[in-house]
Design an enzyme around this catalytic site. Structure first.
Site, PDB file in Angstrom:
ATOM      1  N   HIS A   6       0.821  -1.230   0.000  1.00 28.41           N
ATOM      2  CA  HIS A   6       0.000   0.000   0.000  1.00 28.41           C
ATOM      3  C   HIS A   6       0.847   1.269   0.000  1.00 28.41           C
ATOM      4  CE1 HIS A   6      -3.718  -2.203   0.453  1.00 28.41           C
ATOM      5  NE2 HIS A   6      -3.324  -2.773   1.579  1.00 28.41           N
ATOM      6  N   ASP A  21      -2.389 -10.444  -2.490  1.00 31.54           N
ATOM      7  CA  ASP A  21      -2.989  -9.970  -1.238  1.00 31.54           C
ATOM      8  C   ASP A  21      -4.470  -9.674  -1.492  1.00 31.54           C
ATOM      9  OD1 ASP A  21      -1.927  -8.531   1.574  1.00 31.54           O
ATOM     10  OD2 ASP A  21      -3.740  -7.588   0.755  1.00 31.54           O
ATOM     11  N   HIS A  48      -6.150  -7.205  -0.555  1.00 31.03           N
ATOM     12  CA  HIS A  48      -6.367  -5.782  -0.826  1.00 31.03           C
ATOM     13  C   HIS A  48      -5.575  -5.352  -2.067  1.00 31.03           C
ATOM     14  CE1 HIS A  48      -6.765  -6.315   3.619  1.00 31.03           C
ATOM     15  NE2 HIS A  48      -7.827  -5.549   3.439  1.00 31.03           N
ATOM     16  N   ASP A  56      -4.369 -12.894   3.261  1.00 36.64           N
ATOM     17  CA  ASP A  56      -5.646 -12.437   3.821  1.00 36.64           C
ATOM     18  C   ASP A  56      -6.841 -12.782   2.937  1.00 36.64           C
ATOM     19  OD1 ASP A  56      -4.483 -10.589   2.098  1.00 36.64           O
ATOM     20  OD2 ASP A  56      -4.593  -8.900   3.503  1.00 36.64           O
TER      21      ASP A  56
HETATM   22  N1  Q9C Z   1     -12.293  -2.705   8.631  1.00 35.89           N
HETATM   23  C1  Q9C Z   1      -2.524  -5.221   4.142  1.00 35.89           C
HETATM   24  O1  Q9C Z   1      -3.135  -6.270   4.071  1.00 35.89           O
HETATM   25  N2  Q9C Z   1      -7.829  -1.428   7.312  1.00 35.89           N
HETATM   26  N3  Q9C Z   1      -3.101  -4.086   4.575  1.00 35.89           N
HETATM   27  C2  Q9C Z   1      -9.040  -2.077   6.944  1.00 35.89           C
HETATM   28  C3  Q9C Z   1     -11.116  -2.999   7.890  1.00 35.89           C
HETATM   29  C4  Q9C Z   1      -6.786  -1.424   6.358  1.00 35.89           C
HETATM   30  C5  Q9C Z   1      -4.481  -4.079   4.987  1.00 35.89           C
HETATM   31  C6  Q9C Z   1     -10.098  -1.881   7.972  1.00 35.89           C
HETATM   32  C7  Q9C Z   1      -6.333  -2.785   5.915  1.00 35.89           C
HETATM   33  C8  Q9C Z   1      -4.967  -2.727   5.309  1.00 35.89           C
HETATM   34  C9  Q9C Z   1      -1.083  -5.155   3.795  1.00 35.89           C
HETATM   35 ZN    ZN Z   2      -4.128  -7.141   2.563  1.00 38.84          ZN
END
Ligand code: Q9C
Ligand code: ZN
Length: 342
Positions: A160, A196, A198, A285
């Site tokens: 990110h 991932d 995301h 994830d």
């Molecule tokens: N309610 C990675 O997997 N927050 N980052 C989400 C969910 C951000 C994830 C909140 C998630 C970032 C590297």
């Molecule tokens: Zn992620």
């Protein structure tokens, strides 16, 4: 497979994060890397090696000098401002405001160099992230030295983080730094495959105007999921990079059947790209029991994912990204790596 690991990842040990409108226990925590390390040892995946020190040259091809200076000096500045505890930004230069220069005030600087309030910045964040970049570059060194693959057990994650802002638990973009590492070792083209859950908004932003790095990402539809503001299918690259950015947004609830179809399509595109090396942004994830995610892959599916990735037939550096179901994270992560090797 050889794994690169440094205990310094644990210097980034956030206690709380802002999520869903509340200050809750952080999910991106040192136990994540430790359980993966334990599983590597348990199954005898291969040696664990300390990263070798790399200078800032390749990191500076990915991140701006002022951003790196901000991260490096942040904790001293935070203390000088009389602050204690983990730092969270709360005001950002969205379109309609000015982002021409970093403000003097610490809260202005925090907002200038970030995109979310969900990523605690702590005393040890810089040292952990910097060692993570060394970890990624050391994995590239191993692969460039002739190994078919290597695993960088990086923490905090990276995909990110863009050239000059952090967010999504990420500070330095380890996968992008790894791609620059392969290019520096003589690769003409590098493919990055981001599995991932995301979207890897930082990686896309870093390379979207370039033809030498193909970015392919499978992720939850950003209309429904973080990071919301990038990762749509119509983002295909800019200028010289047109056609070298491929987003495959998938519906909430996606299972292995649908996922594996998209993965196969992604790998067809990568195989036809004439890339000399592959960087895998390895987030776990997508797992059904992940506490912050909504795909439904099971542990055995990660073995199949690894086998599919091997089908690309490219020298491969695996870079650890997300995955928050800590109890199963070691099994799931190492399943990808053993599935790749079998
Ligand atoms: N309610 C990675 O997997 N927050 N980052 C989400 C969910 C951000 C994830 C909140 C998630 C970032 C590297
Ligand atoms: Zn992620």
């Amino acid at each position: 497979m050889r794994t690169v690991y440094s205990p310094d990842h644990a210097r980034h040990d956030p206690q709380k994060e802002i999520s869903d409108g509340a200050l809750v226990d952080a999910v991106e925590k040192p136990a994540r890397a430790e359980i993966v390390k334990a599983r590597i040892e348990e199954v005898g995946l291969g040696p664990l090696e300390a990263p070798t020190a790399h200078d800032d040259t390749l990191i500076a091809r990915v991140h701006g000098a002022d951003y790196l200076q901000f991260l490096k000096g942040f904790w001293a500045d935070w203390q000088d401002a009389g602050r204690a505890g983990e730092a969270f930004p709360f005001v950002w230069p969205v379109p309609g405001l000015r982002r021409n220069a970093p403000p003097r005030h610490i809260d202005g600087r925090l907002g200038y160099y970030s995109f979310d309030a969900g990523s605690p910045l702590t005393e040890g964040t810089w040292i952990a992230a910097r060692k993570g970049a060394d970890t990624a570059l050391s994995a590239v060194d191993i692969v460039s030295g002739g190994e078919r693959a290597a695993f960088a057990l990086c923490r905090p994650p990276g995909h990110h983080a863009a050239s000059d802002f952090y967010g999504g638990y990420c500070f330095l973009n380890n996968a992008a730094i790894a791609a620059e590492g392969f290019l520096a070792k003589g690769a003409e083209r590098v493919a990055i495959l981001d599995v991932d859950y995301h979207h890897g908004n930082g990686t896309q932003a870093i390379f979207e105007d370039r033809a030498d790095v193909l970015f392919v990402s499978l992720h939850a539809d950003p209309a429904d999921e973080f990071p919301y503001f990038l990762g749509y299918a119509d983002e295909t690259g800019i200028g010289a990079g047109e056609g070298c950015n491929i987003n495959m947004p998938l519906a909430i609830g996606t299972d292995w059947l649908a996922y594996s179809d998209a993965l196969a399509a992604a790998l067809v595109r990568i195989k036809s790209s004439r890339a000399d090396a592959l960087v895998v942004s390895l987030g776990l994830d997508t797992f059904a029991k992940d506490p912050i995610s909504r795909f439904t892959l099971e542990s055995d599916d990660f073995l199949k994912m690894g086998a599919a990735l091997a089908g690309a037939g490219l020298p491969t550096a695996f870079i650890m990204e997300g995955g928050y179901a800590v109890a199963e994270l070691g099994i799931n992560c190492v399943n990808v790596l053993t599935g790749f090797e079998d």
